[in-house]
Design a protein around this motif. Structure first.
Motif, PDB file in Angstrom:
ATOM      1  N   ILE A 161       0.877  -1.009  -0.002  1.00  0.00           N
ATOM      2  CA  ILE A 161       0.055  -0.164   0.029  1.00  0.00           C
ATOM      3  C   ILE A 161       0.787   1.265   0.101  1.00  0.00           C
ATOM      4  O   ILE A 161       1.798   1.475   0.998  1.00  0.00           O
ATOM      5  N   ILE A 192       8.101   6.450  -3.373  1.00  0.00           N
ATOM      6  CA  ILE A 192       9.531   5.893  -3.837  1.00  0.00           C
ATOM      7  C   ILE A 192       9.535   4.758  -3.027  1.00  0.00           C
ATOM      8  O   ILE A 192      10.152   3.569  -3.501  1.00  0.00           O
ATOM      9  N   THR A 193       9.449   4.641  -1.770  1.00  0.00           N
ATOM     10  CA  THR A 193       9.573   3.480  -0.804  1.00  0.00           C
ATOM     11  C   THR A 193       8.810   2.329  -1.388  1.00  0.00           C
ATOM     12  O   THR A 193       9.412   1.263  -1.735  1.00  0.00           O
ATOM     13  N   SER A 206       7.120  11.926  -2.556  1.00  0.00           N
ATOM     14  CA  SER A 206       8.145  11.436  -3.471  1.00  0.00           C
ATOM     15  C   SER A 206       8.177  12.395  -4.932  1.00  0.00           C
ATOM     16  O   SER A 206       8.996  12.116  -5.743  1.00  0.00           O
ATOM     17  N   ALA A 263       3.351   1.263   3.081  1.00  0.00           N
ATOM     18  CA  ALA A 263       4.621   2.058   2.853  1.00  0.00           C
ATOM     19  C   ALA A 263       3.963   3.571   2.553  1.00  0.00           C
ATOM     20  O   ALA A 263       4.077   3.854   1.301  1.00  0.00           O
ATOM     21  N   VAL A 278      -3.180   4.353   7.889  1.00  0.00           N
ATOM     22  CA  VAL A 278      -3.483   3.294   6.962  1.00  0.00           C
ATOM     23  C   VAL A 278      -3.218   2.012   8.137  1.00  0.00           C
ATOM     24  O   VAL A 278      -3.833   0.898   8.172  1.00  0.00           O
ATOM     25  N   VAL A 292       5.374  17.036   3.205  1.00  0.00           N
ATOM     26  CA  VAL A 292       5.509  16.864   4.614  1.00  0.00           C
ATOM     27  C   VAL A 292       6.590  15.273   4.618  1.00  0.00           C
ATOM     28  O   VAL A 292       6.390  14.618   4.140  1.00  0.00           O
ATOM     29  N   GLY A 297      13.493   7.498   6.862  1.00  0.00           N
ATOM     30  CA  GLY A 297      14.413   7.290   5.655  1.00  0.00           C
ATOM     31  C   GLY A 297      14.363   8.690   4.554  1.00  0.00           C
ATOM     32  O   GLY A 297      13.711   9.517   5.014  1.00  0.00           O
TER      33      GLY A 297
HETATM   34  C1  LIG Z   1      10.197  19.111   1.425  1.00  0.00           C
HETATM   35  C2  LIG Z   1      10.940  17.869   1.392  1.00  0.00           C
HETATM   36  C3  LIG Z   1      12.299  17.722   0.728  1.00  0.00           C
HETATM   37  C4  LIG Z   1      12.905  16.599   0.592  1.00  0.00           C
HETATM   38  N1  LIG Z   1      14.080  16.589  -0.013  1.00  0.00           N
HETATM   39  C5  LIG Z   1      14.729  15.304  -0.122  1.00  0.00           C
HETATM   40  C6  LIG Z   1      16.101  15.228  -0.958  1.00  0.00           C
HETATM   41  O1  LIG Z   1      16.318  16.171  -1.545  1.00  0.00           O
HETATM   42  N2  LIG Z   1      16.686  14.064  -1.017  1.00  0.00           N
HETATM   43  C7  LIG Z   1      16.266  12.887  -0.420  1.00  0.00           C
HETATM   44  O2  LIG Z   1      16.739  11.903  -0.458  1.00  0.00           O
HETATM   45  N3  LIG Z   1      14.913  12.955   0.356  1.00  0.00           N
HETATM   46  C8  LIG Z   1      14.321  14.083   0.421  1.00  0.00           C
HETATM   47  N4  LIG Z   1      13.112  14.239   1.134  1.00  0.00           N
HETATM   48  C9  LIG Z   1      12.592  13.022   1.830  1.00  0.00           C
HETATM   49  C10 LIG Z   1      11.933  11.938   0.717  1.00  0.00           C
HETATM   50  O3  LIG Z   1      10.952  12.878   0.076  1.00  0.00           O
HETATM   51  C11 LIG Z   1      10.787  11.409   1.375  1.00  0.00           C
HETATM   52  O4  LIG Z   1      11.790  10.701   2.221  1.00  0.00           O
HETATM   53  C12 LIG Z   1      10.310  10.074   0.377  1.00  0.00           C
HETATM   54  O5  LIG Z   1       9.929  10.822  -0.620  1.00  0.00           O
HETATM   55  C13 LIG Z   1       9.109   9.332   1.270  1.00  0.00           C
HETATM   56  O6  LIG Z   1       8.753   8.559   0.308  1.00  0.00           O
HETATM   57  P1  LIG Z   1       7.605   7.534   0.684  1.00  0.00           P
HETATM   58  O7  LIG Z   1       7.377   6.541  -0.479  1.00  0.00           O
HETATM   59  O8  LIG Z   1       8.129   6.851   1.899  1.00  0.00           O
HETATM   60  O9  LIG Z   1       6.390   8.526   0.968  1.00  0.00           O
HETATM   61  P2  LIG Z   1       5.449   9.079  -0.254  1.00  0.00           P
HETATM   62  O10 LIG Z   1       6.157   9.485  -1.252  1.00  0.00           O
HETATM   63  O11 LIG Z   1       4.494   9.978   0.515  1.00  0.00           O
HETATM   64  O12 LIG Z   1       4.409   7.814  -0.649  1.00  0.00           O
HETATM   65  C14 LIG Z   1       3.421   7.432   0.239  1.00  0.00           C
HETATM   66  C15 LIG Z   1       2.336   7.189  -0.788  1.00  0.00           C
HETATM   67  O13 LIG Z   1       1.184   6.394  -0.221  1.00  0.00           O
HETATM   68  C16 LIG Z   1      -0.063   6.869  -0.644  1.00  0.00           C
HETATM   69  N5  LIG Z   1      -1.174   6.317   0.062  1.00  0.00           N
HETATM   70  C17 LIG Z   1      -1.560   6.740   1.493  1.00  0.00           C
HETATM   71  N6  LIG Z   1      -2.667   6.343   1.926  1.00  0.00           N
HETATM   72  C18 LIG Z   1      -3.006   5.490   1.357  1.00  0.00           C
HETATM   73  C19 LIG Z   1      -4.213   4.572   1.030  1.00  0.00           C
HETATM   74  N7  LIG Z   1      -5.122   4.673   2.060  1.00  0.00           N
HETATM   75  N8  LIG Z   1      -4.177   3.582   0.103  1.00  0.00           N
HETATM   76  C20 LIG Z   1      -3.236   3.704  -0.970  1.00  0.00           C
HETATM   77  N9  LIG Z   1      -2.249   4.606  -1.118  1.00  0.00           N
HETATM   78  C21 LIG Z   1      -2.079   5.449   0.013  1.00  0.00           C
HETATM   79  C22 LIG Z   1      -0.011   8.256  -0.940  1.00  0.00           C
HETATM   80  O14 LIG Z   1      -0.930   8.513  -1.901  1.00  0.00           O
HETATM   81  C23 LIG Z   1       1.471   8.168  -1.480  1.00  0.00           C
HETATM   82  O15 LIG Z   1       1.480   8.399  -2.583  1.00  0.00           O
HETATM   83  C24 LIG Z   1      12.308  15.397   1.294  1.00  0.00           C
HETATM   84  C25 LIG Z   1      11.085  15.351   1.654  1.00  0.00           C
HETATM   85  C26 LIG Z   1      10.515  16.658   1.708  1.00  0.00           C
HETATM   86  C27 LIG Z   1       9.008  16.757   2.515  1.00  0.00           C
END
Ligand SMILES: Cc1cc2nc3c(=O)[nH]c(=O)nc-3n(C[C@H](O)[C@H](O)[C@H](O)COP(=O)(O)OP(=O)(O)OC[C@H]3O[C@@H](n4cnc5c(N)ncnc54)[C@H](O)[C@@H]3O)c2cc1C
Length: 553
Positions: free
Chosen positions: A27, A31-32, A60, A230, A238, A339, A371
């Motif tokens: 879910i 990127i994760t 992401s 994720a 979630v 966020v 991360g």
């Molecule tokens: C302003 C900012 C700048 C950053 N800059 C950098 C950088 O330059 N370099 C770096 O390495 N890191 C950076 N980071 C950190 C990095 O962007 C994050 O750690 C990373 O993108 C997190 O990815 P994620 O997949 O865990 O979360 P997300 O990308 O938020 O993905 C989570 C997904 O879950 C989905 N979701 C939520 N609820 C549900 C549900 N009920 N059913 C189905 N899907 C659902 C959402 O729609 C979302 O797409 C930055 C972060 C921020 C906020």
């Protein structure tokens, strides 16, 4: 031939997931989740991934777009994180050279700055050491003249010198998409706009999710042996943890301005004279983005926008370093905010860790949180290990070997000889700008996009004058990259939203016509899509309504 990944693939995937169970349901398609899907599918684990919005549309695609060791983490002695991130920087430059590219940074030191030249020299030496001296290039210390030669418009008053060091920059949205596409190539069933409404339990253990197809409204039960959460900022929601306890979320904002207004040639690291935080001014084609802020955020992650306060802070900091720029809010062409899904650290409610963590709750739900974008591949491999071990415990199947996600190229990343790809595209009649733009976005898949343009000369045209993006890229996005909405097309598959005057409003009706034709939208859907895109623009510009007159005087 690249497998199709269109709205039709999505429908077929959801249909098949309703009918047959999978080993693994992920879910979250940030990127994760995308990295885990790629890794697990490469190990032969039958995998499904759903996202409630577009892939990457959560955090992401709103990052600072840096694949970096994290120079500032050295200040806090996060050696392991810097070491790991430096290694991942090297891997990503290799497996996706079109989406992750070297970026040089100028770090100027002025009188009164909390970092002096000696600490900077020691820090950068350590930074190169952490990369086993295999960073893009080693840093160089620069005198006052060296800094001014590199960036002639940097404030001369109080300038003492500084350094040039190296990191990498990326297209975060397309990097996420590349992982999704590679997962799909390896058999994963992926679907955007499919929301997990609740987890499904059998004998007290999580065995799937009740999912709603947000396009058709259909309800789909997806059954899986193992479920991974994720979902970044939505982790607690979630997992059903109420009140939320896992994350310490902070908001980060960016603004994009024409590069000519600042006049920087390289990225510039700035220690804000306002509060001593590290900020960057990073080139993005003809633009420069400034970021990022870091403010407490406890509002819903779905409802974020850049505020007048964010804009004033970012522009003030940039103006302190580039006094001739005299940036004002009128210079801002686009904004983005998100966020940071950071893990809480210890008992201090205001402390956050930059590390990631994987854990299982007593219902067997596997969660990964924290991360950074840079380290996603390593995080994904650790989660895939956990999933493989769990599947072994469930039915005794052998544990598959680890996937070589560090060796195998992401789609489009098969060669790092980008100059040759550009020359080949030019020999097909593309201008140098279009050829470069195609190769930056599609890498070794550029010929497939060129062929689309050749199949219909109308598609070879740019979407708007003075913009390298073509109609062929939009068609490609719908057929091969599961673009479903106008914002998928204009914000994340292409970057028209950021780079075209007024967010591409001039051509948005025509883009909607093309999408309607390609995906069979009726008039209601077409209107709804246009409305949603206009709303996106309104939110982007909303900070202007709250500006105090003379805020930057
Ligand atoms: C302003 C900012 C700048 C950053 N800059 C950098 C950088 O330059 N370099 C770096 O390495 N890191 C950076 N980071 C950190 C990095 O962007 C994050 O750690 C990373 O993108 C997190 O990815 P994620 O997949 O865990 O979360 P997300 O990308 O938020 O993905 C989570 C997904 O879950 C989905 N979701 C939520 N609820 C549900 C549900 N009920 N059913 C189905 N899907 C659902 C959402 O729609 C979302 O797409 C930055 C972060 C921020 C906020």
């Amino acid at each position: 031939m690249e497998p199709s990944l269109s709205f039709e693939t999505r429908q077929a995937n959801l249909k098949s997931l309703a009918a047959e169970s999978v080993d693994l349901l992920i879910i979250g398609g940030g990127i994760t989740g995308a990295g885990i899907a790629r890794d697990a599918a490469m190990r032969g684990i039958s995998t499904a991934l759903i996202d409630k919005a577009d892939f990457g549309s959560g955090t992401s695609s709103i990052s600072s777009r840096l694949v970096h060791g994290g120079l500032r983490y050295l200040e806090h002695h996060h050696w392991r994180l810097v070491f790991e991130a430096s290694h991942e920087r090297r891997v990503l430059l290799k497996i996706a050279p079109h989406l992750v590219w070297p970026r040089s940074f100028i770090f100027p030191i002025h009188e009164g700055c909390r970092v002096n030249r000696w600490t900077l020299a020691a820090g950068l030496w350590l930074y190169d050491l952490m990369a086993a001296f295999r960073n893009v290039r080693r840093h160089q210390m620069l005198g006052k003249r060296g800094i001014r030669r590199a960036e002639p418009l940097i404030r001369e008053r109080g300038l003492k010198g500084g350094a040039r060091y190296y990191d990498a920059q990326c297209d975060d949205a397309r990097l996420t998409l590349a992982n999704i596409r590679d997962a799909h190539r390896h058999g994963a069933k992926v679907a955007n706009y499919a929301q997990a409404e609740r987890l499904e339990l059998a004998d007290g253990m999580v065995r799937g999710a009740h999912v709603v197809d947000l396009v058709s409204g259909e309800e789909i039960p997806i059954r899986a042996h193992v479920v991974v959460n994720a979902t970044g900022p939505w982790t607690d929601e979630v997992a059903g943890i109420d009140p939320p306890t896992t994350l310490h979320t902070t908001k980060g904002a960016h603004v994009l301005v024409p590069r000519s207004r600042i006049g920087n040639h390289e990225a510039v690291t700035m220690i804000s004279p306002i509060d001593g935080r590290v900020l960057f001014a990073v080139p993005w084609g003809d633009f420069t983005y400034l970021g990022t802020t870091e403010t407490e955020s406890d509002g819903p992650p779905d409802d974020l926008r850049v505020t007048a306060e964010d804009v004033v802070y970012l522009l003030r900091t940039a103006n302190a370093f580039f006094p001739e720029a005299r940036l004002t809010p009128a210079d801002v062409v686009a904004t983005w905010a998100g966020v940071r899904p950071l893990l809480k650290a210890g008992n201090d409610p205001n402390a956050a860790s930059r590390e990631h963590r994987i854990w299982a709750d007593d219902r067997g739900l596997l969660t990964i949180a924290g991360g950074k974008l840079t380290t996603y591949r390593k995080m994904a491999a650790q989660m895939a290990d956990r999933v493989a071990a769990r599947l072994h415990d469930i039915d005794g199947r052998p544990i598959p070997p680890r996937a070589r996600t560090d060796r195998l190229a992401l789609p489009g990343g098969e060669t790092s000889a980008l100059e040759i790809l550009i020359a080949a595209a030019e020999s097909e009649g593309l201008s140098h700008d279009t050829a470069t733009h195609y190769v930056r976005m599609h890498g070794s898949e550029t010929p497939a996009v060129i062929r689309l343009g050749q199949s219909n000369p109308q598609w070879a045209r740019p979407v708007q004058d003075n913009l390298p993006t073509t109609w062929a890229q939009l068609i490609y996005a719908m057929r091969r990259e599961m673009a479903l909405t106008l914002s998928d097309l204009l914000v994340r598959r292409t970057h028209i939203f950021y780079e075209a005057p007024e967010h591409g409003i001039e051509s948005v009706e025509e883009v909607a016509d093309l999408a309607a034709q390609e995906m069979g939208w009726d008039e209601n859907r077409r209107r709804a899509e246009l409305g949603a895109y206009h709303e996106l623009i309104r939110r982007n510009d909303a900070f202007r309504d709250d500006l105090d007159e003379g805020a930057l005087a």
